[in-house]
Design an enzyme around this catalytic site. Structure first.
Site, short mmCIF file in Angstrom:
data_model
loop_
_atom_site.label_atom_id
_atom_site.label_comp_id
_atom_site.label_asym_id
_atom_site.label_seq_id
_atom_site.Cartn_x
_atom_site.Cartn_y
_atom_site.Cartn_z
N SER A 19 0.78 -1.24 0.00
CA SER A 19 0.00 0.00 0.00
C SER A 19 0.81 1.29 0.00
O SER A 19 0.42 2.27 -0.62
CB SER A 19 -0.96 0.01 1.19
OG SER A 19 -0.27 -0.15 2.41
N ASP A 219 -3.39 6.37 11.17
CA ASP A 219 -3.45 4.91 11.31
C ASP A 219 -2.10 4.30 11.70
O ASP A 219 -1.99 3.10 11.93
CB ASP A 219 -3.97 4.26 10.02
CG ASP A 219 -3.08 4.52 8.80
OD1 ASP A 219 -1.96 5.07 8.96
OD2 ASP A 219 -3.51 4.17 7.69
N HIS A 222 0.35 4.15 7.24
CA HIS A 222 0.56 4.70 5.90
C HIS A 222 1.20 6.09 5.95
O HIS A 222 0.91 6.88 6.85
CB HIS A 222 -0.76 4.77 5.14
CG HIS A 222 -1.36 3.43 4.89
ND1 HIS A 222 -2.52 3.00 5.51
CD2 HIS A 222 -0.96 2.40 4.11
CE1 HIS A 222 -2.81 1.77 5.11
NE2 HIS A 222 -1.87 1.39 4.26
#
Length: 250
Positions: A19, A219, A222
């Site tokens: 990601s 979070d 990321h």
């Protein structure tokens, strides 16, 4: 997105991993991208192109992985700031997005869908262009391998095998690889161990840049948009310093 009428790109860069390579910069907790494109990520219709999911060239622009990492919302990643940072030195660029969020190293083994699709896209980027040359693999992955000691124990072998296999399957034994050492993961203990492996890989034409210290989103997993720009510049500096030589034929 418009399809470029320009000649296909010359220097091809594979963007792969999970990601943080696909890009989550600017994506909020409700999974919406804010649409903010920093100047470092601006499109360049003359020099920076992207191979889309249908293996067609188009002008590259954020978000690079929107039709590749389709199960998640993509945001800003390191690919565009990297391309903008190196374009004056290498000329026209073709970006080949392949990253998919939440994927472990075992899912990138030869024979698995993600690996085979990456190789397929890389080969298509060459055959579908005007003398395009695969110039480097930019790799950012490992967060999904920070959940157990077993994952740590097999990571080095699997990562080195991946590099060997990509080079063999693309018939590029000296393919430059710029890998990113993790900034985050599921368990700090294992993050540190995976980072140590990534930083310690000692293979020809493989270098590692460190994402530790770059700002994370709420979070704690990321990178923020600003951090992705910084990472893109780190990748660019590593590539230019280590591989922009006559020996590397760049």
């Amino acid at each position: 997105m418009e399809v470029s009428e320009a000649r296909p790109a010359k220097k091809l860069f594979i963007l792969s991993g999970q990601s943080n390579m696909a890009g989550r910069g600017g994506v909020d907790k409700h999974k919406r991208w804010d649409g903010i494109v920093p100047p470092e990520c601006a499109p360049d219709a003359q020099k920076i192109f992207r191979l889309d999911a249908n293996l067609r060239w188009e002008v590259a622009r954020e978000t690079l992985h929107h039709d590749i990492d389709t199960k998640k919302t993509c945001g800003v990643g390191p690919g565009m700031p990297f391309a903008n940072a190196v374009k004056e030195r290498v000329g026209a660029i073709g970006l080949v997005p392949c990253a998919v969020g939440g994927t472990a190293i075992k899912e990138w083994a030869r024979g698995e869908h993600l690996y085979e699709n990456m190789v397929k896209r890389a080969k298509a980027a060459v055959s579908g262009g005007d003398g395009g040359v695969i110039t480097a693999l930019l790799w950012y992955q490992g967060e999904s391998d920070t959940s157990s000691q077993h994952d740590v124990d097999v990571y080095k072998q699997k990562m080195e095998l991946l590099i060997h296999n990509v080079r063999a399957d693309l018939d590029l034994p000296d393919l430059p690889v710029v890998q990113v050492a993790l900034a985050s993961g599921t368990q700090k203990k294992y993050v540190d161990e995976i980072r140590a492996i990534q930083l310690g890989i000692d293979l020809p034409n493989v270098v590692c840049v460190d994402a530790k210290g770059l700002q994370l989103k709420e979070d704690n997993l990321h990178l923020t948009t600003e951090a992705q720009v910084q990472l893109g510049h780190k990748l660019a500096q590593a590539f230019l310093t280590n591989f922009l030589t006559e020996k590397a034929h760049i």
